[in-house]
Design a protein around this motif. Structure first.
Motif, PDB file in Angstrom:
ATOM      1  N   PRO A 190      86.797  33.895 -66.106  1.00  0.00           N
ATOM      2  CA  PRO A 190      87.880  32.442 -66.258  1.00  0.00           C
ATOM      3  C   PRO A 190      88.414  32.639 -67.510  1.00  0.00           C
ATOM      4  N   LEU A 191      89.592  32.203 -67.831  1.00  0.00           N
ATOM      5  CA  LEU A 191      90.328  32.424 -69.205  1.00  0.00           C
ATOM      6  C   LEU A 191      89.707  31.587 -70.094  1.00  0.00           C
ATOM      7  N   ASP A 192      88.807  30.684 -70.146  1.00  0.00           N
ATOM      8  CA  ASP A 192      88.130  29.931 -71.076  1.00  0.00           C
ATOM      9  C   ASP A 192      86.681  30.888 -71.515  1.00  0.00           C
ATOM     10  N   GLU A 193      86.570  31.841 -70.860  1.00  0.00           N
ATOM     11  CA  GLU A 193      85.487  32.426 -71.229  1.00  0.00           C
ATOM     12  C   GLU A 193      86.152  33.968 -72.186  1.00  0.00           C
ATOM     13  N   ILE A 194      87.380  34.058 -72.036  1.00  0.00           N
ATOM     14  CA  ILE A 194      87.718  35.161 -72.832  1.00  0.00           C
ATOM     15  C   ILE A 194      88.088  34.792 -74.253  1.00  0.00           C
ATOM     16  N   THR A 195      87.501  35.795 -75.141  1.00  0.00           N
ATOM     17  CA  THR A 195      87.471  35.431 -76.461  1.00  0.00           C
ATOM     18  C   THR A 195      88.161  36.671 -77.253  1.00  0.00           C
ATOM     19  N   PHE A 196      88.524  36.851 -78.433  1.00  0.00           N
ATOM     20  CA  PHE A 196      88.881  38.002 -79.138  1.00  0.00           C
ATOM     21  C   PHE A 196      87.995  39.191 -78.805  1.00  0.00           C
ATOM     22  N   VAL A 197      86.579  38.776 -79.077  1.00  0.00           N
ATOM     23  CA  VAL A 197      85.785  39.786 -78.825  1.00  0.00           C
ATOM     24  C   VAL A 197      85.739  40.508 -77.702  1.00  0.00           C
ATOM     25  N   THR A 198      85.676  39.630 -76.558  1.00  0.00           N
ATOM     26  CA  THR A 198      85.749  40.138 -75.137  1.00  0.00           C
ATOM     27  C   THR A 198      86.941  41.183 -74.825  1.00  0.00           C
TER      28      THR A 198
END
Lengths: 350, 350
Positions: A190-198
DNA sequence: GATTAGCACTCACCACTTCCGAGTGCCAAC
DNA sequence: GTTGGCACTCGGAAGTGGTGAGTGCTAATC
């Protein structure tokens, strides 16, 4: 403090009459128009009572009563009955929505347009909230040295893209590798679980020197995040000028001024939606009346919203803003119908 | 029919005073405010003359005079002198325009915003006219079976894309070949010289069965054509409500109603632009005053536009719509400055 | 011939008044 | 609890008169 039966009828009649005539309604005209089997004096007593309870109020001493915000609230919550649309009304709305639009954004716009046309009020739509959607594809296209296009394909069939700047010496091939890696590792998230780190982790197994990478990754990351950004579409603002409720130039200006700040309106809708979701109370529509609306200049308005769905996880809002002295039943049934049609059409798209 | 010197000064003074006060100006107040070396009676004679010539008019018998459309026209054509902006005004405008926007569309929007803020009027911008730009890149990306994204990169650095439907069984590879062929054969051609036939010819040497091809080609072709579509951005409509010139609700409604039909406004701007181009007369700005504007409800407005450039062949418009009772000199100098800044920033982008 | 002083006239606008009527609260009677 | 009656309120429409900034015109003056 429950209202007795007749008092309910009185309140309902007052709202109905006031909506229809835009004039404070008095005991006598109430008797004339509705057949209460009692005298005007009795109604006067009832009205005094209703006023004491805060459901109606007098604009000045020697005038009839008008519903207060609380009166409208009571009306929409328990008094009105929602009537169904005539076949003709349905047709008109349908004609505006369906048609040949085959992109979700266009479809939603056309539904918004239809809603404004049908009600004569301001209508609006919020773009789908994509937080819960997930990445299906990601491509990075070189446009020219230093410039690339990031294309995201999300679940629910949404396509987003963004032009980004990248280091000059990165090649087409490197970009291809990179987007492949990100795509492979982030698909399904899901988009909201994507962070810069991911994103960084996802790109690890490419052999691109990491200082170069950093900037691109950051741009890719912001592109992903931007896809999630809410946007609002408003239509028919000028129609409000047609209503006597806003015939004072000052009021009209405040109202249109606020509506012109679409970011603010979007924020408010979003807040309303979150509130409703978290409180678990999920009617098919939401209403805010007069002072309940915290936006400046909307004291004389009502704000009605509903939620449309795109796929299982993605949704957005459509809504109407009109004078609070409106025919709630008709407006709600129209909005409900638009929403239903929109949902159907959106389903066809996937 | 040339006006003598004093009459010119009288007309100028009338316009200036009327713009400043919004009140019909009479012979006496004219004497008070400006030092004409003659008596009010003389001015009265001059004013009678000016009225006969159609430069000024009386709202009613016993009132002062106000400029007619023709009077304003004379004023902007030969009477006013354009003053320069103060450093502070320049700064404010610049602060709004420059900044971190690095996409042309965003930049143009911010200039439009700045223009509305600076003038207090409605501002607008037309997207660049891309007819004269040419294709630099074309990619077709498969999104899912039956759905593809056509990405066009045009000269002047513009990127456009469109989701299109394609036959289900076309593969990624086929698409790649196809877009390569089109790209190879059409690169360098101005958009307005690309027709369906040109596209078809360009795709000839791919080995894709032709019935399949037809639909894709058609979609590709419409995608190209759509890139050329004009779009308009309007901002600050509500600001018009602040001017006494539109204090009558009816006028205000007509005005905002017309402005809400952005397609209509866009058409009008385009027409104006074409007219000016073909007639060869190319000032740095164009003005339409009052009845000269053929849009409904804009009788009391003036419409000023200018042209911005993106690269050598591509241009668009920015503009202002305000009450015709405006300070033309200031508005024009502001718009000129915005345009200059916008051109500079656009240049930096390429 | 252009300019000016003077004068009678016009008319929007403002403040003021008057009048009307729909509406109210209250009370005493049913 | 309901009703008829009554005195009272007050916004809004309609009418009134005065004011002043404006006009056009004429006859005298530069």
């Amino acid at each position: 403090m429950e209202l007795d039966d007749r008092k309910k009828r009185v309140l309902q009649a007052i709202v109905d009459d006031y909506v229809a005539t835009n004039e404070p309604v008095g005991s006598k005209s109430l008797i004339e128009r509705h057949n209460f089997q009692v005298s005007s004096a009795t109604l006067r007593n009832d009205m005094a009572e209703l006023e004491k309870l805060g459901f109606i109020e007098k604009p000045h001493t020697s005038a009839g009563r008008i519903p207060s915000d609380r009166g409208y609230r009571e009306y929409v919550d328990s008094l009105m009955k929602i009537d169904t649309l005539t076949a003709k009304e349905q047709e008109e709305i349908e004609a505006n929505i369906s048609g040949t639009v085959d992109e979700a954004a266009e479809l939603i716009k056309s539904a918004t347009h239809s809603l404004s046309e049908a009600t004569g009020f301001v209508s609006l739509s919020m773009s789908p909230r994509l937080r819960k959607s997930f990445l299906k594809q990601m491509k990075i296209l070189m446009i020219e040295p230093g410039k690339a296009l990031v294309v995201l394909v999300l679940s629910a069939g949404v396509v987003k893209d963004k032009v980004v700047r990248i280091p000059n010496y990165l090649t087409d091939e490197q970009m291809f590798k990179l987007s492949g890696a990100i795509e492979k590792n982030l698909t399904g998230k899901p988009l909201d679980e994507i962070t810069f780190v991911t994103v960084e982790t996802a790109a690890k197994d490419t052999e691109i020197p990491s200082p170069l990478l950093k900037q691109v990754l950051y741009e890719a990351y912001t592109a992903i995040k931007q896809a999630d950004q809410l946007s609002i579409y408003l239509e028919g603002e000028h129609k409000m000028l047609a209503y006597p409720d806003f015939s004072s130039l000052g009021r009209a200006r405040d109202l249109l001024g606020t509506l012109s700040d679409s970011g603010m309106v979007a924020g408010y809708v979003n807040e309303m939606e979150n509130l409703a979701t978290s409180s678990g109370k999920k009617d098919s529509y939401m209403i805010r009346i007069g002072q309940e609306i915290t936006l400046e200049g909307l004291d004389d308005c009502s704000f009605i919203t509903a939620t449309y769905n795109m796929g299982d996880t993605v949704s957005g809002n459509i809504g109407v803003i009109g004078p609070k002295r409106m025919d709630y039943s008709r407006v709600i049934s129209k909005m409900d119908f638009v929403k239903k049609k929109l949902n159907e059409e959106l389903k066809k798209l996937t």
